[in-house]
Design a protein around this motif. Structure first.
Motif, PDB file in Angstrom:
ATOM      1  N   VAL A 260      43.933  88.627  43.142  1.00 44.92           N
ATOM      2  CA  VAL A 260      42.917  89.640  43.481  1.00 44.92           C
ATOM      3  C   VAL A 260      43.402  90.505  44.643  1.00 44.92           C
ATOM      4  N   HIS A 261      44.015  89.868  45.644  1.00 42.40           N
ATOM      5  CA  HIS A 261      44.541  90.591  46.809  1.00 42.40           C
ATOM      6  C   HIS A 261      45.602  91.596  46.385  1.00 42.40           C
ATOM      7  N   TYR A 262      46.561  91.166  45.591  1.00 45.96           N
ATOM      8  CA  TYR A 262      47.638  92.050  45.151  1.00 45.96           C
ATOM      9  C   TYR A 262      47.131  93.137  44.201  1.00 45.96           C
ATOM     10  N   LEU A 263      46.148  92.797  43.392  1.00 46.91           N
ATOM     11  CA  LEU A 263      45.574  93.784  42.469  1.00 46.91           C
ATOM     12  C   LEU A 263      44.896  94.907  43.262  1.00 46.91           C
ATOM     13  N   LEU A 264      44.214  94.539  44.349  1.00 47.61           N
ATOM     14  CA  LEU A 264      43.583  95.533  45.221  1.00 47.61           C
ATOM     15  C   LEU A 264      44.637  96.463  45.820  1.00 47.61           C
ATOM     16  N   ILE A 265      45.730  95.879  46.329  1.00 45.69           N
ATOM     17  CA  ILE A 265      46.803  96.685  46.931  1.00 45.69           C
ATOM     18  C   ILE A 265      47.443  97.597  45.885  1.00 45.69           C
ATOM     19  N   CYS A 266      47.693  97.043  44.696  1.00 42.65           N
ATOM     20  CA  CYS A 266      48.272  97.821  43.596  1.00 42.65           C
ATOM     21  C   CYS A 266      47.362  98.993  43.232  1.00 42.65           C
ATOM     22  N   SER A 267      46.075  98.750  43.165  1.00 41.46           N
ATOM     23  CA  SER A 267      45.101  99.797  42.820  1.00 41.46           C
ATOM     24  C   SER A 267      45.084 100.908  43.862  1.00 41.46           C
ATOM     25  N   ILE A 268      45.160 100.514  45.137  1.00 35.79           N
ATOM     26  CA  ILE A 268      45.185 101.503  46.218  1.00 35.79           C
ATOM     27  C   ILE A 268      46.434 102.372  46.103  1.00 35.79           C
ATOM     28  N   GLY A 269      47.577 101.736  45.883  1.00 37.26           N
ATOM     29  CA  GLY A 269      48.838 102.473  45.777  1.00 37.26           C
ATOM     30  C   GLY A 269      48.850 103.469  44.634  1.00 37.26           C
ATOM     31  N   LEU A 270      48.304 103.075  43.491  1.00 36.06           N
ATOM     32  CA  LEU A 270      48.289 103.946  42.315  1.00 36.06           C
ATOM     33  C   LEU A 270      47.197 105.018  42.399  1.00 36.06           C
ATOM     34  N   SER A 271      46.177 104.749  43.202  1.00 35.47           N
ATOM     35  CA  SER A 271      45.014 105.654  43.231  1.00 35.47           C
ATOM     36  C   SER A 271      45.363 107.039  43.762  1.00 35.47           C
ATOM     37  N   PHE A 272      46.345 107.133  44.665  1.00 35.66           N
ATOM     38  CA  PHE A 272      46.661 108.424  45.270  1.00 35.66           C
ATOM     39  C   PHE A 272      47.078 109.457  44.226  1.00 35.66           C
TER      40      PHE A 272
END
Length: 530
Positions: free
Chosen positions: A353-365
């Motif tokens: 869940v932690h890594y998925l959140l970070i991945c989502s933030i990175g791709l969101s830009f």
């Protein structure tokens, strides 16, 4: 091979400072906040009036906050000028670096492991409100960073049998600097919780240690109080009035229930999930190898929240000092989950869940810019769009990267995302109009209301506030002058219309770049004698 042996402390300090400066790459895209404006205007007036001990804001005494952060801002102004906010904000980010460096050395004392200490320092400097506070309330980051450094030396002093004169002087110095930054705030929110949690966790020779450390702490507080003592002799009336008002605010302003801060872990931002898990002390206390140290950081965090909850006035930014021990606490659980990633199903789920959140933030830009805001992308967006899928591949069980490498990639994504986040700020107000072009030596400007600090900063110099009597005196000089008002002057303003002046509404100035705040709108009237 233990790579930590090849890492020098000076290299770690260098990396932490560089990372904090990377955070500033797009910082000029963030509009000045009301608290920043108050600080920077006060710093500007210090330089113009050469009044360093009795600061003023728009010509009026400004004693709500001690002057050390303003002195530092004034020095930045002397070096770099006031044309850009960037250099005025740099000291705050250097204080963030100081928090990261102190966390590194504090963790070394706790854990005797450089890699763990580096991870803790990056958790501390990438926690959401630790960064946001630099812009929202500049005084806080100075006060808490100085106090944290003092606490580090207090911790060393309490654990040593010998007295080290240099450490004692440093404790006194940094407590004094903290007190000169925001009064007793850090003493209450950071130092007292530290002392309570320390003596609960390490209940050995408590009386002897207290007898040794309390005089040092008191000496620092007394030196830090010297500015207040000076004001008592120089301008006691304004100081007492300001102190009374600030004290009343604690009990009557922005009142929130006791449980308001219970969601404090959210303030750590991307670390919130692991932060919440780290508060499960009864479950993890027997799983963490450094049990006493984990207990110490847990108590330091919880006691800090409880003490802050006792004060009726509550604001999210007041929680920032709690994020310092919370970063240490998160570090224990983060390392445990990583070590158990391939053995423990719950550890794998939490990290997933932690890594998925970070991945989502990175791709969101790149997604938000291209498909929602219709903005152009930059180099950081491209890097984030390359790094983020690497985590995603790990999450779907493609084992070409180890969990340690994924942690490094995730930290890079967090750092770059923080640096890149100001690029998502949309300047949507087409009516934006600055007041800085009104400033000239040929025309005096006044105001008849409590004008916004942001407008005063943008104008570039003091805008004297006039009451009715002062306005009459000004008009007796029969000179042309400018007036900034909250609303357009109408025929209903009988006093102003009896002044035998021609009053012309010249322009409306709106300093809002996004949302509409009425305090950032002002009207420029030209007063010309008949």
């Amino acid at each position: 091979m233990d790579i930590s042996k090849n890492i020098s402390n000076s290299f770690v300090i260098f990396i932490i400072v560089i990372v904090c400066l990377i955070f500033t790459v797009n910082i000029n895209l963030v509009d000045i906040t009301i608290m920043e404006a108050r600080n920077f205007v006060t710093a500007r007036e210090m330089l113009l009036e050469n009044n360093w001990l009795m600061p003023t804001f728009n010509g009026e005494p400004r004693y709500q906050k001690p002057p050390l952060p303003t002195w530092i801002s004034a020095i930045s102004t002397l070096i770099a000028g006031t044309k850009t906010l960037y250099f005025l904000r740099i000291p705050g980010f250097l204080c963030l670096a100081l928090i990261g460096i102190t966390t590194y050395y504090f963790s070394l004392e706790l854990l005797k492991n450089k890699i763990y200490s580096i991870v803790n320092s990056f958790i501390a400097i990438t926690s959401f409100y630790t960064i946001a506070i630099i812009i929202e309330a500049p005084w806080d980051i100075f006060s808490h960073s100085f106090m944290y450094l003092a606490i580090y030396f207090i911790y060393k002093n309490l654990n040593n049998q010998k007295y080290y004169f240099k450490e004692i002087l440093l404790i006194i110095l940094f407590i004094a600097c903290s007190f000169l930054s925001k009064g007793p705030v850090s003493v209450y929110a950071l130092l007292i919780p530290f002392l309570i949690s320390y003596f609960i966790s390490y209940p050995i020779s408590i009386g002897k240690k207290l007898a040794r450390i309390l005089p040092i702490i008191i000496a620092g507080i007394l030196i830090g109080s010297s500015w207040y003592i000076m004001l008592l002799f120089q301008d006691s009336e304004n100081l007492i009035s300001t102190t009374r008002k600030e004290t009343l605010n604690w009990a009557n302003y922005n009142i929130r229930p006791f449980y308001y801060y219970w969601s404090f872990f959210i303030q750590s931002g991307v670390w919130a999930i692991i932060g919440l898990i780290s508060l499960s002390y009864p479950y993890y206390k027997h799983k963490i190898k450094s049990y006493k140290e984990y207990k110490f950081t847990f108590l330091w965090t919880v006691i800090g929240v409880i003490l802050l909850s006792l004060i009726p006035e509550k604001k999210p930014r007041y929680l920032m000092p709690v994020l310092i021990p919370f970063a240490l606490n998160i570090g224990f659980i983060y390392r445990y989950l990583i070590s158990e990633y391939n053995k423990n199903k719950s550890a794998k789920i939490f990290l997933f869940v932690h890594y998925l959140l970070i991945c989502s933030i990175g791709l969101s830009f790149i997604i938000v810019k291209l498909y929602i805001f219709n903005l152009s992308i930059n180099f950081i967006d491209i890097i984030l769009s390359i790094l983020s899928p690497l985590i995603l591949l790990k999450l779907i069980n493609i084992k070409f990267l180890t969990i340690k490498k994924i942690n490094i990639i995730s930290l890079l994504i967090i750092i770059l995302s923080i640096s890149n986040s100001p690029t998502l700020i949309l300047k949507t107000n087409k009516d934006y109009k600055s007041v800085k072009n009104l400033n000239s030596d040929e025309l005096e400007f006044y105001t008849n209301y409590l004008i916004s600090p942001e407008i005063i900063w943008d104008f570039g110099k003091k805008i004297t506030r006039l009451n009715d009597l002062e306005l009459r005196k000004i008009t007796q000089n029969r000179k042309k002058f400018g007036m900034l008002t909250k609303d357009p002057i109408t025929t209903k303003d009988t006093l102003i219309n009896k002044l035998n002046y021609t009053i012309e509404l010249i322009s409306k100035h709106d300093l809002n770049s996004t949302s509409k705040k009425s305090r950032l709108i002002t009207y420029y009237h030209l007063f010309t004698p008949n």
